[in-house]
Design a protein around this motif. Structure first.
Motif, PDB file in Angstrom:
ATOM      1  N   ALA A   1      11.067  -3.313  -0.383  1.00 19.75           N
ATOM      2  CA  ALA A   1       9.700  -3.618  -0.051  1.00 19.75           C
ATOM      3  C   ALA A   1       9.238  -4.445  -1.144  1.00 19.75           C
ATOM      4  O   ALA A   1       9.732  -4.356  -2.219  1.00 19.75           O
ATOM      5  CB  ALA A   1       8.867  -2.386  -0.162  1.00 19.75           C
ATOM      6  N   LEU A   2       8.260  -5.185  -0.934  1.00 22.67           N
ATOM      7  CA  LEU A   2       7.800  -5.727  -2.148  1.00 22.67           C
ATOM      8  C   LEU A   2       6.427  -5.322  -2.453  1.00 22.67           C
ATOM      9  O   LEU A   2       5.621  -5.013  -1.630  1.00 22.67           O
ATOM     10  CB  LEU A   2       7.912  -7.176  -2.220  1.00 22.67           C
TER      11      LEU A   2
ATOM     12  N   PRO B   1       8.668   3.782   7.795  1.00 24.90           N
ATOM     13  CA  PRO B   1       8.950   2.480   8.402  1.00 24.90           C
ATOM     14  C   PRO B   1       7.938   1.440   7.905  1.00 24.90           C
ATOM     15  O   PRO B   1       6.739   1.699   7.888  1.00 24.90           O
ATOM     16  CB  PRO B   1       8.777   2.741   9.902  1.00 24.90           C
ATOM     17  N   ALA B   2       8.454   0.294   7.504  1.00 25.77           N
ATOM     18  CA  ALA B   2       7.601  -0.729   6.880  1.00 25.77           C
ATOM     19  C   ALA B   2       6.920  -1.576   7.939  1.00 25.77           C
ATOM     20  O   ALA B   2       7.311  -2.714   8.188  1.00 25.77           O
ATOM     21  CB  ALA B   2       8.437  -1.585   5.935  1.00 25.77           C
ATOM     22  N   GLU B   3       5.891  -1.025   8.555  1.00 31.24           N
ATOM     23  CA  GLU B   3       5.238  -1.727   9.660  1.00 31.24           C
ATOM     24  C   GLU B   3       3.937  -2.409   9.283  1.00 31.24           C
ATOM     25  O   GLU B   3       3.303  -3.057  10.094  1.00 31.24           O
ATOM     26  CB  GLU B   3       4.969  -0.735  10.809  1.00 31.24           C
ATOM     27  N   THR B   4       3.528  -2.193   8.043  1.00 30.71           N
ATOM     28  CA  THR B   4       2.236  -2.752   7.634  1.00 30.71           C
ATOM     29  C   THR B   4       2.333  -3.432   6.279  1.00 30.71           C
ATOM     30  O   THR B   4       2.985  -2.929   5.370  1.00 30.71           O
ATOM     31  CB  THR B   4       1.190  -1.618   7.532  1.00 30.71           C
ATOM     32  N   VAL B   5       1.668  -4.563   6.170  1.00 28.13           N
ATOM     33  CA  VAL B   5       1.538  -5.241   4.878  1.00 28.13           C
ATOM     34  C   VAL B   5       0.108  -4.996   4.411  1.00 28.13           C
ATOM     35  O   VAL B   5      -0.819  -4.995   5.221  1.00 28.13           O
ATOM     36  CB  VAL B   5       1.813  -6.748   5.035  1.00 28.13           C
ATOM     37  N   PHE B   6      -0.075  -4.745   3.114  1.00 30.23           N
ATOM     38  CA  PHE B   6      -1.407  -4.434   2.601  1.00 30.23           C
ATOM     39  C   PHE B   6      -1.859  -5.466   1.577  1.00 30.23           C
ATOM     40  O   PHE B   6      -1.035  -6.046   0.862  1.00 30.23           O
ATOM     41  CB  PHE B   6      -1.404  -3.066   1.914  1.00 30.23           C
ATOM     42  N   LYS B   7      -3.155  -5.641   1.522  1.00 32.91           N
ATOM     43  CA  LYS B   7      -3.712  -6.424   0.435  1.00 32.91           C
ATOM     44  C   LYS B   7      -4.793  -5.595  -0.235  1.00 32.91           C
ATOM     45  O   LYS B   7      -5.656  -5.027   0.439  1.00 32.91           O
ATOM     46  CB  LYS B   7      -4.306  -7.732   0.967  1.00 32.91           C
ATOM     47  N   VAL B   8      -4.740  -5.501  -1.545  1.00 32.31           N
ATOM     48  CA  VAL B   8      -5.739  -4.720  -2.276  1.00 32.31           C
ATOM     49  C   VAL B   8      -7.047  -5.503  -2.322  1.00 32.31           C
ATOM     50  O   VAL B   8      -7.077  -6.650  -2.769  1.00 32.31           O
ATOM     51  CB  VAL B   8      -5.267  -4.433  -3.718  1.00 32.31           C
ATOM     52  N   MET B   9      -8.122  -4.888  -1.838  1.00 35.80           N
ATOM     53  CA  MET B   9      -9.426  -5.560  -1.851  1.00 35.80           C
ATOM     54  C   MET B   9     -10.257  -5.076  -3.036  1.00 35.80           C
ATOM     55  O   MET B   9     -10.961  -5.844  -3.669  1.00 35.80           O
ATOM     56  CB  MET B   9     -10.168  -5.287  -0.543  1.00 35.80           C
ATOM     57  N   SER B  10     -10.204  -3.771  -3.313  1.00 35.65           N
ATOM     58  CA  SER B  10     -10.887  -3.259  -4.501  1.00 35.65           C
ATOM     59  C   SER B  10     -10.155  -2.009  -4.970  1.00 35.65           C
ATOM     60  O   SER B  10      -9.497  -1.334  -4.183  1.00 35.65           O
ATOM     61  CB  SER B  10     -12.344  -2.929  -4.185  1.00 35.65           C
ATOM     62  N   GLY B  11     -10.247  -1.701  -6.252  1.00 35.29           N
ATOM     63  CA  GLY B  11      -9.538  -0.564  -6.813  1.00 35.29           C
ATOM     64  C   GLY B  11      -8.147  -0.959  -7.274  1.00 35.29           C
ATOM     65  O   GLY B  11      -7.792  -2.136  -7.288  1.00 35.29           O
TER      66      GLY B  11
ATOM     67  N   GLY C   1       3.930  -4.235   0.395  1.00 31.68           N
ATOM     68  CA  GLY C   1       4.352  -3.605   1.629  1.00 31.68           C
ATOM     69  C   GLY C   1       5.244  -4.458   2.506  1.00 31.68           C
ATOM     70  O   GLY C   1       5.725  -4.004   3.527  1.00 31.68           O
ATOM     71  N   TYR C   2       5.482  -5.718   2.082  1.00 32.23           N
ATOM     72  CA  TYR C   2       6.407  -6.509   2.874  1.00 32.23           C
ATOM     73  C   TYR C   2       7.823  -6.123   2.488  1.00 32.23           C
ATOM     74  O   TYR C   2       8.194  -6.162   1.322  1.00 32.23           O
ATOM     75  CB  TYR C   2       6.197  -8.009   2.649  1.00 32.23           C
ATOM     76  N   ALA C   3       8.620  -5.731   3.460  1.00 30.13           N
ATOM     77  CA  ALA C   3       9.981  -5.312   3.184  1.00 30.13           C
ATOM     78  C   ALA C   3      10.930  -6.077   4.083  1.00 30.13           C
ATOM     79  O   ALA C   3      10.649  -6.269   5.271  1.00 30.13           O
ATOM     80  CB  ALA C   3      10.136  -3.815   3.426  1.00 30.13           C
TER      81      ALA C   3
ATOM     82  N   TYR D   1       9.983   1.253   3.550  1.00 29.50           N
ATOM     83  CA  TYR D   1       9.440   1.064   2.209  1.00 29.50           C
ATOM     84  C   TYR D   1      10.354   1.746   1.203  1.00 29.50           C
ATOM     85  O   TYR D   1      10.766   2.883   1.418  1.00 29.50           O
ATOM     86  CB  TYR D   1       8.043   1.684   2.097  1.00 29.50           C
ATOM     87  N   PRO D   2      10.693   1.082   0.113  1.00 30.33           N
ATOM     88  CA  PRO D   2      11.622   1.661  -0.858  1.00 30.33           C
ATOM     89  C   PRO D   2      10.939   2.563  -1.873  1.00 30.33           C
ATOM     90  O   PRO D   2      11.589   3.278  -2.604  1.00 30.33           O
ATOM     91  CB  PRO D   2      12.191   0.433  -1.547  1.00 30.33           C
ATOM     92  N   CYS D   3       9.615   2.523  -1.942  1.00 32.75           N
ATOM     93  CA  CYS D   3       8.946   3.383  -2.909  1.00 32.75           C
ATOM     94  C   CYS D   3       7.557   3.741  -2.391  1.00 32.75           C
ATOM     95  O   CYS D   3       7.026   3.078  -1.505  1.00 32.75           O
ATOM     96  CB  CYS D   3       8.854   2.712  -4.274  1.00 32.75           C
TER      97      CYS D   3
END
Lengths: 239, 239
Positions: free
Chosen positions: A4-5, A57-67, A93-95, A100-102
């Motif tokens: 995952a990255l 299962p790596a079905e979602t990619v995330f972007k941090v908006m705050s925090g 979250g892109y794998a 997801y590896p972690c």
DNA sequence: CGGATACTTGAATGTAATCAATCACAGTGG
DNA sequence: CCACTGTGATTGATTACATTCAAGTATCCG
């Protein structure tokens, strides 16, 4: 090997995919405004909440908006390692593989953009500029991780802490101005697990730097640099 | 942050870009045979030769055809870290930025395929399948590097050596069959710098494993596994 | 062979870990 | 309002693991 990255924008490269919201800023000619925001929905997580579990299962990619979020790996006996801290603007979250590896956990309360993997991949297929930026992010991440290998493999406790403080401070300040202080929302345990040390050592080294007059610690989460040059010398190993 | 990548194929993913020569093997439907070989020329380097220097303009992508290379980072005072060993089939030298972030050196005598960066990028632009495989390789590499972070941050000397031996052995054997031995063309110093240890510790731990009957050392460069299960237990930290 | 380099082994040292209190602070309830 | 509780941070004393310093041995290559 599942992969995952956990991406963070390469600090000295152009604005990566997903940084637009935080920074409308200078945009070279070949860069159409990609609204990653339009591809996903906002979700909030409370402090400590697990966002993805290793093996999911790596079905979602995330972007941090705050925090801030942390990516975590564990050994069977419980030893923990934090691979990275991700700040607003970072994408994870892109794998390549399907898992997801972690694990990824919220350091404080965070809000994230959830983008279905298929939609993210469709963007990469259709938009050459987005693709280039994404590849650039990934390569930048690889380079950063290799710096971390050097840190874990060869640096002393003081050097690790000094490097961490300056690098964390400068991840926020993109203005060229060297940061004069840094906010540490994560616990000492998180920092320790990120730097391959123990809480006690992290605490001791910070105290040592304070007694030497290189930093101030008005609060545990707030470090003020009093002698940035000296800290930079320590990073490089010039003691 | 300059960023290069040093790619090695993710061990459990499909044959990555560039593995075709070594392994003609099973090729899923969506994979046209990309002849990376047709894009570049073969070059040979003698043992120890520097192939790229950190900071050099990143104008060439390389693929290892035979032999082994190491990627090296240095601290100002000379402390050294080996980020990775690259085997035949592995690709390195692609950088998002314009400079290589670390040096690459020949471990023995090696032969490499030199591919002009522009030509490599053109392939990525034009061939969606090649692109996917490349992205998969990069993500696999990221995952592998994160495993290495865990190793350097949290594993003991014995665990590091056991992990290294098994991982190196299994990088060659793609048949599913667990390897029964492993060839180590690199020096103890290389291994030490890769694992964040000293030569003496590497030597001592290998001797210890030999005395415990877990391995044999017919030559310094050849390790035979006598109790693979025990080694795997050590990797995981189950001692 | 001879010389150099790499590897192994031994003894002493040192850095960070571990074990163990104590301190600081935020949130809660009396 | 203030004691009480729980978590996180700091500090101290001791230990342990890997490093450093120092020989000694094997191996490679001329």
């Amino acid at each position: 090997m599942a992969t995952a990255l956990t991406l963070q924008h390469p600090s000295r490269s152009f604005a990566p995919l997903g940084r637009q919201a935080a920074r409308p800023a200078p945009r070279p000619a070949d860069r159409p405004a990609v609204q990653l925001e339009s591809l996903g929905a906002l979700v909030a997580y409370p402090c400590g909440k697990t966002i993805v579990e290793a093996g999911d299962p790596a079905e979602t990619v995330f972007k941090v908006m705050s925090g801030v979020v942390r990516t975590v790996r564990l050994l069977p006996d419980g030893r923990r390692h934090v691979a990275s801290f991700l700040l607003p603007g970072d994408v994870f979250g892109y794998a390549a593989d399907e898992e997801y590896p972690c694990a990824v956990e919220a350091v404080g309360s965070v809000s994230l953009l959830r983008i279905p993997r298929a939609r993210f991949e469709a963007l990469l297929e259709s938009d050459a500029a987005a693709r280039r930026r994404f590849l650039s992010m990934v390569c930048g991440e690889l380079s950063a991780v290799q710096d971390q290998l050097l840190l874990l493999g060869r640096k002393t406790a003081v050097e690790r802490i000094a490097t961490f403080l300056l690098a964390t401070a400068d991840r926020r300040a993109r203005d060229g101005e060297p940061a004069r202080d840094v906010h540490l929302p994560m616990t000492r345990a998180d920092i320790a697990d990120y730097l391959g040390l123990t809480v006690e050592t992290v605490s001791r080294v910070l105290s040592q730097l304070r007694h030497q007059g290189l930093i101030e610690l008005p609060q545990a989460t707030h470090v003020v640099f009093r002698d940035r040059d000296a800290l930079e010398d320590i990073c490089a190993g010039d003691v």
